[in-house]
Design a protein around this motif. Sequence first.
Motif, PDB file in Angstrom:
ATOM      1  N   PRO A 130       1.058  -1.123   0.002  1.00 37.76           N
ATOM      2  CA  PRO A 130       0.855  -0.246  -0.425  1.00 37.76           C
ATOM      3  C   PRO A 130       1.034   1.237  -0.144  1.00 37.76           C
ATOM      4  O   PRO A 130       0.479   2.546   0.049  1.00 37.76           O
ATOM      5  CB  PRO A 130      -1.536  -0.185   1.321  1.00 37.76           C
ATOM      6  N   LYS A 131       1.852   1.031   0.785  1.00 38.54           N
ATOM      7  CA  LYS A 131       3.132   1.993   0.474  1.00 38.54           C
ATOM      8  C   LYS A 131       3.961   2.270  -0.768  1.00 38.54           C
ATOM      9  O   LYS A 131       4.726   3.190  -0.736  1.00 38.54           O
ATOM     10  CB  LYS A 131       3.553   3.051   1.453  1.00 38.54           C
ATOM     11  N   TRP A 136      -2.953   0.058  -7.790  1.00 41.03           N
ATOM     12  CA  TRP A 136      -3.259  -1.394  -8.130  1.00 41.03           C
ATOM     13  C   TRP A 136      -4.292  -1.543  -8.831  1.00 41.03           C
ATOM     14  O   TRP A 136      -5.657  -1.414  -9.461  1.00 41.03           O
ATOM     15  CB  TRP A 136      -3.614  -2.112  -6.754  1.00 41.03           C
ATOM     16  N   SER A 137      -4.041  -2.321 -10.059  1.00 46.29           N
ATOM     17  CA  SER A 137      -5.594  -2.642 -11.626  1.00 46.29           C
ATOM     18  C   SER A 137      -4.992  -4.575 -11.415  1.00 46.29           C
ATOM     19  O   SER A 137      -3.708  -4.797 -11.173  1.00 46.29           O
ATOM     20  CB  SER A 137      -5.431  -1.945 -12.050  1.00 46.29           C
ATOM     21  N   LEU A 138      -6.188  -4.619 -11.998  1.00 41.47           N
ATOM     22  CA  LEU A 138      -5.249  -6.670 -12.422  1.00 41.47           C
ATOM     23  C   LEU A 138      -4.243  -6.586 -12.650  1.00 41.47           C
ATOM     24  O   LEU A 138      -3.274  -7.652 -12.754  1.00 41.47           O
ATOM     25  CB  LEU A 138      -6.733  -7.070 -13.517  1.00 41.47           C
ATOM     26  N   PRO A 139      -3.428  -5.901 -14.120  1.00 40.97           N
ATOM     27  CA  PRO A 139      -2.798  -6.121 -15.155  1.00 40.97           C
ATOM     28  C   PRO A 139      -1.172  -6.179 -13.749  1.00 40.97           C
ATOM     29  O   PRO A 139      -0.049  -6.529 -14.011  1.00 40.97           O
ATOM     30  CB  PRO A 139      -2.986  -4.905 -16.122  1.00 40.97           C
ATOM     31  N   ARG A 140      -1.866  -5.003 -12.318  1.00 38.48           N
ATOM     32  CA  ARG A 140       0.108  -5.141 -11.482  1.00 38.48           C
ATOM     33  C   ARG A 140      -0.462  -6.063 -10.667  1.00 38.48           C
ATOM     34  O   ARG A 140       0.941  -6.464 -10.042  1.00 38.48           O
ATOM     35  CB  ARG A 140      -0.097  -3.568 -10.901  1.00 38.48           C
ATOM     36  N   ILE A 141      -1.405  -7.085 -10.516  1.00 39.73           N
ATOM     37  CA  ILE A 141      -1.337  -7.709  -9.854  1.00 39.73           C
ATOM     38  C   ILE A 141      -1.269  -9.128 -10.521  1.00 39.73           C
ATOM     39  O   ILE A 141      -0.014  -9.629  -9.629  1.00 39.73           O
ATOM     40  CB  ILE A 141      -2.817  -8.190  -9.498  1.00 39.73           C
ATOM     41  N   ILE A 142      -1.540  -8.802 -11.344  1.00 44.67           N
ATOM     42  CA  ILE A 142      -0.704 -10.131 -12.269  1.00 44.67           C
ATOM     43  C   ILE A 142       0.931 -10.349 -12.291  1.00 44.67           C
ATOM     44  O   ILE A 142       1.565 -10.991 -12.030  1.00 44.67           O
ATOM     45  CB  ILE A 142      -1.547 -10.165 -13.432  1.00 44.67           C
ATOM     46  N   ILE A 219       4.915  -2.041 -12.361  1.00 47.32           N
ATOM     47  CA  ILE A 219       3.824  -1.659 -10.576  1.00 47.32           C
ATOM     48  C   ILE A 219       3.876  -0.567 -10.337  1.00 47.32           C
ATOM     49  O   ILE A 219       2.604  -0.364  -9.712  1.00 47.32           O
ATOM     50  CB  ILE A 219       4.557  -2.777 -10.367  1.00 47.32           C
ATOM     51  N   ILE A 220       4.859   0.705 -10.594  1.00 43.50           N
ATOM     52  CA  ILE A 220       4.865   1.781  -9.968  1.00 43.50           C
ATOM     53  C   ILE A 220       4.422   2.119 -10.838  1.00 43.50           C
ATOM     54  O   ILE A 220       4.725   4.061 -10.402  1.00 43.50           O
ATOM     55  CB  ILE A 220       6.854   1.670  -9.018  1.00 43.50           C
TER      56      ILE A 220
END
Length: 258
Positions: A130-131, A136-142, A219-220
Amino acid sequence: MKLYFKFAAMHLKSHMQYKASFAMAAIGQLIASLGTLVGLNFIFMRFSEIEGFTHPQALLCYAIVLMAYSLAEFLGRGFDSFAQMLGNGEYDRALVRPRSAIAQVLLSKMEFSRIGKLIQAVFVLAYAIPKCGAIWSLPRIIALVLMVICGAIVFFALFIVNAALTFFTVEGLEFINIFTDGGREFGRYPYSVYGKKVLLFLTFAVPLALFQYYPLLFIIGKSDNIAYMLAPAASTLFLVPSLLLFSYGARHYQSTGS
């Protein structure tokens, strides 16, 4: 898979024969890896960013690499300690059994005490997610899931390379630790901080950066390149030459005479 879980249950049962020893070993693994985390925190007490990466983003790197390494060490400990198996003649016995020799090496040893490192990685990851500044989205979670799974496969492949070279040297080669233990230790920061030449080497020769650095950029939000999300999957191709090298070594293996 049925055989794998059967062996896993057997190894776990043997570890649980000495519960206090197992608990102390797991705690010891956790404490040993705390030094790296403490050192990382001290660095960011002095500097707010390193090469444009913040403390939580570095913690995300640290957690991912430690988690991947811990999983590989747990699953691939048989290959990591292959020199001992070769030296005491256990591999010779494996060759005359009806099961695959590679499967027997894989199942010969499992280190459940590595759960100490894994627990630490989970807590650090839970703090960093969280920091780290990611939206966050589905592609970033993947991408995050691929970083862990594919990272474990890359470290596992490195253990196989070490085992393959042992066919020719009998004793394990310490220089491989540059990429296994060293990859874990230096993975506390994005690999780009060590320079372009190192990044290129860790991209095309030993693909540690493919599961750590490039998906981190995605991701970032430092890159929108969808290829960076899938870069960890490309890193798993390293497993192919690793297994080929092991097969080559096995074909040219001559018994140690033990």
